[in-house]
Design a protein around this motif. Structure first.
Motif, PDB file in Angstrom:
ATOM      1  N   PRO A 190       0.836  -1.210   0.000  1.00 53.70           N
ATOM      2  CA  PRO A 190       0.000   0.000   0.000  1.00 53.70           C
ATOM      3  C   PRO A 190       0.868   1.256   0.000  1.00 53.70           C
ATOM      4  O   PRO A 190       2.015   1.246   0.440  1.00 53.70           O
ATOM      5  CB  PRO A 190      -0.788  -0.116   1.309  1.00 53.70           C
ATOM      6  N   ALA A 191       0.281   2.355  -0.464  1.00 48.31           N
ATOM      7  CA  ALA A 191       1.022   3.621  -0.519  1.00 48.31           C
ATOM      8  C   ALA A 191       1.488   4.044   0.862  1.00 48.31           C
ATOM      9  O   ALA A 191       2.581   4.608   1.015  1.00 48.31           O
ATOM     10  CB  ALA A 191       0.137   4.705  -1.131  1.00 48.31           C
ATOM     11  N   ALA A 192       0.686   3.762   1.891  1.00 49.42           N
ATOM     12  CA  ALA A 192       1.029   4.188   3.244  1.00 49.42           C
ATOM     13  C   ALA A 192       2.249   3.469   3.797  1.00 49.42           C
ATOM     14  O   ALA A 192       2.801   3.867   4.820  1.00 49.42           O
ATOM     15  CB  ALA A 192      -0.158   3.964   4.179  1.00 49.42           C
ATOM     16  N   HIS A 193       2.688   2.382   3.137  1.00 45.69           N
ATOM     17  CA  HIS A 193       3.880   1.665   3.587  1.00 45.69           C
ATOM     18  C   HIS A 193       5.157   2.277   3.025  1.00 45.69           C
ATOM     19  O   HIS A 193       6.250   1.881   3.419  1.00 45.69           O
ATOM     20  CB  HIS A 193       3.806   0.195   3.163  1.00 45.69           C
ATOM     21  N   VAL A 236       2.801   5.779  13.304  1.00 48.33           N
ATOM     22  CA  VAL A 236       1.686   6.653  13.686  1.00 48.33           C
ATOM     23  C   VAL A 236       0.395   6.147  13.049  1.00 48.33           C
ATOM     24  O   VAL A 236      -0.669   6.104  13.683  1.00 48.33           O
ATOM     25  CB  VAL A 236       1.963   8.100  13.250  1.00 48.33           C
ATOM     26  N   LEU A 237       0.488   5.742  11.777  1.00 52.19           N
ATOM     27  CA  LEU A 237      -0.687   5.252  11.061  1.00 52.19           C
ATOM     28  C   LEU A 237      -1.273   4.009  11.727  1.00 52.19           C
ATOM     29  O   LEU A 237      -2.471   3.946  12.015  1.00 52.19           O
ATOM     30  CB  LEU A 237      -0.318   4.952   9.610  1.00 52.19           C
ATOM     31  N   TYR A 238      -0.420   3.005  11.973  1.00 53.03           N
ATOM     32  CA  TYR A 238      -0.941   1.735  12.485  1.00 53.03           C
ATOM     33  C   TYR A 238      -1.463   1.847  13.911  1.00 53.03           C
ATOM     34  O   TYR A 238      -2.419   1.157  14.278  1.00 53.03           O
ATOM     35  CB  TYR A 238       0.121   0.641  12.357  1.00 53.03           C
ATOM     36  N   ASP A 239      -0.869   2.687  14.707  1.00 59.21           N
ATOM     37  CA  ASP A 239      -1.430   2.926  16.042  1.00 59.21           C
ATOM     38  C   ASP A 239      -2.852   3.483  15.928  1.00 59.21           C
ATOM     39  O   ASP A 239      -3.770   3.037  16.639  1.00 59.21           O
ATOM     40  CB  ASP A 239      -0.553   3.905  16.829  1.00 59.21           C
ATOM     41  N   GLY A 240      -3.037   4.432  15.021  1.00 53.23           N
ATOM     42  CA  GLY A 240      -4.349   5.023  14.835  1.00 53.23           C
ATOM     43  C   GLY A 240      -5.346   4.066  14.216  1.00 53.23           C
ATOM     44  O   GLY A 240      -6.535   4.047  14.580  1.00 53.23           O
ATOM     45  N   LEU A 241      -4.888   3.241  13.277  1.00 58.33           N
ATOM     46  CA  LEU A 241      -5.794   2.295  12.627  1.00 58.33           C
ATOM     47  C   LEU A 241      -6.320   1.263  13.616  1.00 58.33           C
ATOM     48  O   LEU A 241      -7.510   0.889  13.579  1.00 58.33           O
ATOM     49  CB  LEU A 241      -5.074   1.587  11.470  1.00 58.33           C
ATOM     50  N   ARG A 242      -5.465   0.770  14.508  1.00 59.52           N
ATOM     51  CA  ARG A 242      -5.918  -0.199  15.496  1.00 59.52           C
ATOM     52  C   ARG A 242      -7.026   0.391  16.362  1.00 59.52           C
ATOM     53  O   ARG A 242      -8.001  -0.282  16.698  1.00 59.52           O
ATOM     54  CB  ARG A 242      -4.746  -0.672  16.366  1.00 59.52           C
ATOM     55  N   LEU A 257     -14.950   6.685  12.025  1.00 54.72           N
ATOM     56  CA  LEU A 257     -14.437   7.236  10.765  1.00 54.72           C
ATOM     57  C   LEU A 257     -13.489   8.395  11.034  1.00 54.72           C
ATOM     58  O   LEU A 257     -12.437   8.511  10.380  1.00 54.72           O
ATOM     59  CB  LEU A 257     -15.596   7.693   9.874  1.00 54.72           C
ATOM     60  N   ASP A 258     -13.833   9.258  11.990  1.00 57.12           N
ATOM     61  CA  ASP A 258     -12.948  10.377  12.310  1.00 57.12           C
ATOM     62  C   ASP A 258     -11.584   9.875  12.779  1.00 57.12           C
ATOM     63  O   ASP A 258     -10.538  10.435  12.405  1.00 57.12           O
ATOM     64  CB  ASP A 258     -13.573  11.246  13.406  1.00 57.12           C
ATOM     65  N   CYS A 259     -11.575   8.827  13.595  1.00 59.38           N
ATOM     66  CA  CYS A 259     -10.311   8.248  14.082  1.00 59.38           C
ATOM     67  C   CYS A 259      -9.524   7.653  12.923  1.00 59.38           C
ATOM     68  O   CYS A 259      -8.299   7.782  12.850  1.00 59.38           O
ATOM     69  CB  CYS A 259     -10.619   7.197  15.145  1.00 59.38           C
ATOM     70  N   PHE A 260     -10.227   7.010  11.990  1.00 58.09           N
ATOM     71  CA  PHE A 260      -9.614   6.386  10.818  1.00 58.09           C
ATOM     72  C   PHE A 260      -8.924   7.438   9.958  1.00 58.09           C
ATOM     73  O   PHE A 260      -7.745   7.304   9.587  1.00 58.09           O
ATOM     74  CB  PHE A 260     -10.715   5.668  10.038  1.00 58.09           C
ATOM     75  N   VAL A 261      -9.631   8.476   9.639  1.00 54.62           N
ATOM     76  CA  VAL A 261      -9.057   9.540   8.803  1.00 54.62           C
ATOM     77  C   VAL A 261      -7.925  10.241   9.538  1.00 54.62           C
ATOM     78  O   VAL A 261      -6.884  10.557   8.949  1.00 54.62           O
ATOM     79  CB  VAL A 261     -10.150  10.544   8.395  1.00 54.62           C
ATOM     80  N   ALA A 288      -4.113  11.206   8.403  1.00 54.31           N
ATOM     81  CA  ALA A 288      -3.696  12.613   8.386  1.00 54.31           C
ATOM     82  C   ALA A 288      -2.455  12.816   9.253  1.00 54.31           C
ATOM     83  O   ALA A 288      -1.480  13.459   8.831  1.00 54.31           O
ATOM     84  CB  ALA A 288      -4.845  13.504   8.869  1.00 54.31           C
ATOM     85  N   ARG A 289      -2.482  12.275  10.469  1.00 50.59           N
ATOM     86  CA  ARG A 289      -1.328  12.446  11.368  1.00 50.59           C
ATOM     87  C   ARG A 289      -0.104  11.738  10.816  1.00 50.59           C
ATOM     88  O   ARG A 289       1.026  12.210  10.976  1.00 50.59           O
ATOM     89  CB  ARG A 289      -1.682  11.913  12.756  1.00 50.59           C
ATOM     90  N   ALA A 290      -0.312  10.594  10.142  1.00 46.85           N
ATOM     91  CA  ALA A 290       0.826   9.867   9.558  1.00 46.85           C
ATOM     92  C   ALA A 290       1.491  10.669   8.443  1.00 46.85           C
ATOM     93  O   ALA A 290       2.689  10.513   8.179  1.00 46.85           O
ATOM     94  CB  ALA A 290       0.372   8.512   9.024  1.00 46.85           C
ATOM     95  N   ARG A 291       0.727  11.548   7.797  1.00 50.87           N
ATOM     96  CA  ARG A 291       1.279  12.382   6.731  1.00 50.87           C
ATOM     97  C   ARG A 291       1.610  13.795   7.205  1.00 50.87           C
ATOM     98  O   ARG A 291       2.107  14.608   6.426  1.00 50.87           O
ATOM     99  CB  ARG A 291       0.263  12.479   5.576  1.00 50.87           C
ATOM    100  N   GLY A 292       1.306  14.113   8.468  1.00 49.19           N
ATOM    101  CA  GLY A 292       1.507  15.474   8.945  1.00 49.19           C
ATOM    102  C   GLY A 292       0.555  16.442   8.276  1.00 49.19           C
ATOM    103  O   GLY A 292       0.886  17.622   8.081  1.00 49.19           O
TER     104      GLY A 292
END
Length: 306
Positions: free
Chosen positions: A193-196, A206-212, A234-238, A242-246
């Motif tokens: 995935p692009a996020a990797h 940061v992404l995976y902590d938030g996704l869990r 959904l807000d937590c997901f997005v 967002a935080r993973a990309r700053g």
């Protein structure tokens, strides 16, 4: 007692109700020490040998190996450890038997033209089945340099354990899952995935902590069979993306994220097979991800239309 007044090997065997060969076997292996020798050099045993022999026979009736019997006789605290080890062995044997039973039923009941393929799938899996191939897959799939505690948590949630009493369909699902991950993507494969891809600015930890956290929030709604919708999950997901990309969570960011996620490679088949091996009432991480993506798509379409 003098040596000549003690029991001979034959007398001990008679008192114990065993053969002379049995007494000699345990004596030769040091489990049944002789008390003395007669003037003619023959083995002699005292009454305590009878009690020891009875203990030996009881332990051997439980199919304990001779070395373990010796440990128990020589070490007062060895019995508990030996029993625990033996129970683990028996548990593994029972798991293997249950797996083989279900696998044989699978082959018996399938159409003749399917047997060769199913036999190939089943034959690739160890008995009892191991999840090592699944763990290797996830370590390749996940982005590099994630904290070890995060990797351990993801693996625990993503890797299904083989059922203790599998059905034939679950044997097939696990075998297909094993084949799927054995042919899966590596960490340098374009299927990531692009996020990797950290070079694109993502911070995967940061992404995976938030996704869990987002998956945990979505799960109760999915168990309640609620359709994908806006809200805290959904807000937590997005926010995780967002935080993973700053970046900031804005309507425009959500529309772009919806497009990016739609183009990302999927491992839907992995999650479909995992669901067959897991508690059907508990959504998988993959199902939660799909639910949240659907909620994001719905919101993105509504925002674009507005």
């Amino acid at each position: 007692m003098s040596p000549d007044s003690m029991w001979s090997i034959g007398e001990l065997a008679e008192h114990a109700g065993v053969s002379v060969k049995t007494v000699r076997f345990y004596s030769d292996r040091g489990l049944l020490p002789e008390a003395a020798r007669s003037t003619g050099g023959h083995r002699r045993y005292g009454p305590e040998a009878l009690d020891r022999l009875r203990v030996i026979r009881s332990l051997r009736t439980l199919d304990l190996p001779v070395p373990d019997v010796g440990r128990i006789l020589d070490q007062e605290d060895a019995l508990e450890d030996v029993i625990a080890g033996r129970l683990r062995e028996i548990g593994s044997q029972l798991a293997a038997l249950r797996w083989r039973d279900a696998a044989l039923q699978l082959l018996r009941d399938c159409a003749p033209e399917d047997r060769a393929e199913r036999l190939r799938l089943i034959g690739a899996v160890s008995v009892p089945p191991s999840t090592a191939a699944l763990a290797r897959f996830w370590r390749r799939w996940l982005p590099p340099r994630l904290p070890s505690r995060l990797v351990a948590s993801i693996l625990e949630e993503a890797i299904p354990q083989p059922p203790a009493e599998p059905t034939p369909s679950q044997v097939l699902a696990f075998a297909e899952l094993h084949t799927l991950v054995s042919d899966g993507c590596g960490s340098d494969d374009p299927c990531q995935p692009a996020a990797h891809r950290t070079e694109e600015g993502y911070r995967p930890a940061v992404l995976y902590d938030g996704l869990r956290e987002a998956y945990a929030l979505a799960s109760p709604r999915m168990r309640g069979q609620r359709p994908p919708h806006e809200g805290e999950a959904l807000d937590c997901f997005v926010s995780a993306y967002a935080r993973a990309r700053g970046a900031r969570d804005t309507p425009d960011f959500r529309r772009r994220l919806s497009t990016v996620l739609a183009a990302d490679p999927r491992i839907d088949r992995y999650w479909q097979l995992t669901a067959e091996l897991s508690d059907p009432s508990e959504p998988t991480a993959g199902a939660a991800h799909d639910w949240l993506c659907a909620a994001l798509d719905t919101q993105a379409v509504r925002s674009f239309s507005a």
